[in-house]
Scaffold this motif. Structure first.
Motif, PDB file in Angstrom:
ATOM      1  N   SER A  78       2.340   8.980  15.251  1.00  0.00           N
ATOM      2  CA  SER A  78       1.022   9.045  14.632  1.00  0.00           C
ATOM      3  C   SER A  78       0.975   8.147  13.392  1.00  0.00           C
ATOM      4  O   SER A  78       1.746   8.350  12.453  1.00  0.00           O
ATOM      5  CB  SER A  78       0.689  10.489  14.240  1.00  0.00           C
ATOM      6  N   LEU A  79       0.073   7.171  13.401  1.00  0.00           N
ATOM      7  CA  LEU A  79      -0.120   6.332  12.211  1.00  0.00           C
ATOM      8  C   LEU A  79      -0.607   7.168  11.037  1.00  0.00           C
ATOM      9  O   LEU A  79      -0.323   6.860   9.877  1.00  0.00           O
ATOM     10  CB  LEU A  79      -1.132   5.225  12.500  1.00  0.00           C
ATOM     11  N   ALA A  80      -1.323   8.236  11.339  1.00  0.00           N
ATOM     12  CA  ALA A  80      -1.870   9.100  10.291  1.00  0.00           C
ATOM     13  C   ALA A  80      -0.779   9.849   9.526  1.00  0.00           C
ATOM     14  O   ALA A  80      -1.043  10.398   8.461  1.00  0.00           O
ATOM     15  CB  ALA A  80      -2.856  10.095  10.892  1.00  0.00           C
ATOM     16  N   GLN A  81       0.444   9.854  10.075  1.00  0.00           N
ATOM     17  CA  GLN A  81       1.554  10.538   9.416  1.00  0.00           C
ATOM     18  C   GLN A  81       2.728   9.589   9.137  1.00  0.00           C
ATOM     19  O   GLN A  81       3.834  10.025   8.844  1.00  0.00           O
ATOM     20  CB  GLN A  81       2.023  11.702  10.289  1.00  0.00           C
ATOM     21  N   LEU A  82       2.470   8.283   9.194  1.00  0.00           N
ATOM     22  CA  LEU A  82       3.510   7.285   8.973  1.00  0.00           C
ATOM     23  C   LEU A  82       4.029   7.371   7.537  1.00  0.00           C
ATOM     24  O   LEU A  82       3.250   7.425   6.588  1.00  0.00           O
ATOM     25  CB  LEU A  82       2.930   5.894   9.249  1.00  0.00           C
ATOM     26  N   VAL A  83       5.343   7.366   7.384  1.00  0.00           N
ATOM     27  CA  VAL A  83       5.973   7.488   6.066  1.00  0.00           C
ATOM     28  C   VAL A  83       6.893   6.284   5.836  1.00  0.00           C
ATOM     29  O   VAL A  83       7.821   6.048   6.611  1.00  0.00           O
ATOM     30  CB  VAL A  83       6.782   8.800   5.952  1.00  0.00           C
ATOM     31  N   GLY A  84       6.606   5.532   4.784  1.00  0.00           N
ATOM     32  CA  GLY A  84       7.352   4.317   4.511  1.00  0.00           C
ATOM     33  C   GLY A  84       8.848   4.537   4.369  1.00  0.00           C
ATOM     34  O   GLY A  84       9.656   3.763   4.881  1.00  0.00           O
ATOM     35  N   GLN A  85       9.228   5.603   3.671  1.00  0.00           N
ATOM     36  CA  GLN A  85      10.651   5.859   3.430  1.00  0.00           C
ATOM     37  C   GLN A  85      11.393   6.136   4.735  1.00  0.00           C
ATOM     38  O   GLN A  85      12.540   5.707   4.916  1.00  0.00           O
ATOM     39  CB  GLN A  85      10.813   7.031   2.468  1.00  0.00           C
ATOM     40  N   LYS A  86      10.724   6.805   5.668  1.00  0.00           N
ATOM     41  CA  LYS A  86      11.377   7.147   6.936  1.00  0.00           C
ATOM     42  C   LYS A  86      11.607   5.931   7.811  1.00  0.00           C
ATOM     43  O   LYS A  86      12.596   5.870   8.557  1.00  0.00           O
ATOM     44  CB  LYS A  86      10.539   8.194   7.692  1.00  0.00           C
ATOM     45  N   VAL A  87      10.702   4.948   7.743  1.00  0.00           N
ATOM     46  CA  VAL A  87      10.864   3.746   8.567  1.00  0.00           C
ATOM     47  C   VAL A  87      11.450   2.590   7.756  1.00  0.00           C
ATOM     48  O   VAL A  87      11.557   1.467   8.253  1.00  0.00           O
ATOM     49  CB  VAL A  87       9.528   3.324   9.215  1.00  0.00           C
ATOM     50  N   ASN A  88      11.797   2.863   6.499  1.00  0.00           N
ATOM     51  CA  ASN A  88      12.411   1.857   5.622  1.00  0.00           C
ATOM     52  C   ASN A  88      11.545   0.602   5.528  1.00  0.00           C
ATOM     53  O   ASN A  88      12.008  -0.517   5.791  1.00  0.00           O
ATOM     54  CB  ASN A  88      13.819   1.506   6.115  1.00  0.00           C
ATOM     55  N   LEU A 126       0.852  -1.188   0.000  1.00  0.00           N
ATOM     56  CA  LEU A 126       0.000   0.000   0.000  1.00  0.00           C
ATOM     57  C   LEU A 126       0.887   1.237   0.000  1.00  0.00           C
ATOM     58  O   LEU A 126       1.982   1.233   0.577  1.00  0.00           O
ATOM     59  CB  LEU A 126      -0.881   0.032   1.249  1.00  0.00           C
ATOM     60  N   SER A 127       0.417   2.306  -0.621  1.00  0.00           N
ATOM     61  CA  SER A 127       1.151   3.572  -0.566  1.00  0.00           C
ATOM     62  C   SER A 127       0.893   4.261   0.777  1.00  0.00           C
ATOM     63  O   SER A 127      -0.064   3.946   1.491  1.00  0.00           O
ATOM     64  CB  SER A 127       0.712   4.490  -1.701  1.00  0.00           C
ATOM     65  N   ASP A 128       1.763   5.208   1.118  1.00  0.00           N
ATOM     66  CA  ASP A 128       1.551   5.998   2.330  1.00  0.00           C
ATOM     67  C   ASP A 128       0.182   6.670   2.291  1.00  0.00           C
ATOM     68  O   ASP A 128      -0.547   6.700   3.295  1.00  0.00           O
ATOM     69  CB  ASP A 128       2.626   7.081   2.461  1.00  0.00           C
TER      70      ASP A 128
END
Length: 273
Positions: free
Chosen positions: A141-151, A83-85
Motif C-alpha cells: 500500500s502506497l498509503a502506508q509506505l515508510v521511508g525507513q523501512k524501504v531505506n 518529502l516526508s512519509d
C-alpha cells in the motif's frame, strides 16, 4: 558564451519512439567537453533511467531528475529535496478522496533509490512505469509506505489519469486541494508530478550553476511542457520545441526549427556551438 546546456527528455531530446541520434549527440558532446560546456539531462523521471539513456558519457555529465528534486554530478549525489512519509500519505489520501478508482491508471511514488507502486497495479500500466522509472518496487500500500523501512527518501508522486478523463479539469481539482508547500505540474501524457514547490528544474540548474560558477545568460535550456517552464523562463537562450504547445512556446526565448522527431535539440545545439 554558453557554459551549460540542459535538456528535457521526453517530447524534447527523445523522439516519440524514445530514440535519438546517438552518433550525432556523441560528436556534439565531445565538442562540448573540449569547450568546457556542461551537459545536463533534466527530467521528471528517475536518475537511474537517465543514466541508462546516456551510458557512454553518464559519468561526465549532470542529471536533474524527479523534476528538480534530485541533482547528480555524474554518479555523485549533489542535492535532494525529499518529502516526508506524512506528506506522501497526505497526497495519496487526497487523490483517493478526489477521484474514482477507474479515473486513475497509475500512482507512483519516486525516491532516490527506487520507485514504488501498489502491488495490484494493472500489468499494462506497470510496463509503462518501468520504462520511465527503475527499479520499480511493488508494495502492499502506497498509503502506508515508510521511508525507513524501504531505506529511501521520497521526492515525487506521479498520478496518471486514464484516457477519457477530462485531464484539465482533474488537474485543476487536484491543484486546488494540495497544501501550499506542494506543487503539481503537467509532465505530459495525462500525468501530474507532485512534489515540494521549491524543487523545480530551475532549482536543479541553480545547484549546478553554484557548483560551476555559471550565470543565467550562460545557460541554454530545451523543453516542451509545463514542468519545463521554470528553466525556459530563466535564460534568453531557452528553446521551446517546435512540437510544444503555443503557450509553452510563448514563454521561451526561442523555438526550435525542428520538432523532437527531427532532432530539434541536436540541430539547435549544433548551430549554437
Amino acid at each position: 558564451m554558453i557554459k551549460l546546456v540542459a535538456v528535457d527528455m521526453d517530447g524534447t531530446f527523445l523522439r516519440d519512439d524514445r530514440t535519438y541520434d546517438k552518433a550525432r549527440f556523441l560528436d556534439l558532446f565531445k565538442r562540448m567537453q573540449q569547450n568546457h560546456i556542461h551537459f545536463v539531462a533534466a527530467s521528471g523521471s528517475q536518475y537511474q533511467r537517465l543514466r541508462h539513456e546516456f551510458t557512454e558519457v553518464a559519468d561526465n555529465m549532470d542529471f536533474i531528475s524527479q523534476n528538480g528534486a534530485i541533482v547528480h554530478q555524474g554518479d555523485q549525489l549533489k542535492e535532494i529535496m525529499p518529502l516526508s512519509d506524512q506528506q506522501v500519505h497526505g497526497v495519496i489520501a487526497t487523490i483517493s478522496h478526489l477521484f474514482a478508482e477507474q479515473d486513475v491508471s497509475q500512482e507512483v511514488v519516486s525516491g532516490l533509490n527506487g520507485t514504488y507502486v501498489n502491488a495490484d497495479m494493472d500489468p499494462e500500466a506497470l510496463k509503462i512505469v518501468k520504462y520511465y522509472y527503475r527499479p520499480v518496487i511493488s508494495v502492499h500500500s502506497l498509503a502506508q509506505l515508510v521511508g525507513q523501512k524501504v531505506n529511501d527518501q521520497f521526492t515525487k508522486i506521479a498520478v496518471n489519469f486514464t484516457e477519457g478523463v477530462d485531464f484539465q479539469h482533474a488537474r485543476t481539482v487536484l491543484k486546488a486541494q494540495l497544501p501550499d508547500f506542494l506543487s503539481s505540474e503537467n509532465s505530459g501524457f495525462n500525468t501530474e508530478l507532485i512534489g515540494l514547490k521549491e524543487a523545480t528544474k530551475r532549482s536543479g540548474i541553480q545547484a549546478l550553476q553554484t557548483l560551476y560558477n555559471i550565470a543565467d545568460d550562460e545557460v541554454m535550456t530545451f523543453g516542451d511542457n509545463e514542468n519545463d517552464l521554470s528553466m525556459l523562463t530563466m535564460t534568453p537562450h531557452s528553446y521551446a520545441m517546435k512540437n510544444a504547445a503555443a503557450g509553452i512556446q510563448q514563454q521561451a526565448g526561442n523555438v526550435t526549427q525542428f520538432d523532437n522527431n527531427h532532432d530539434g535539440v541536436l540541430a539547435a545545439m549544433a548551430e549554437a556551438l
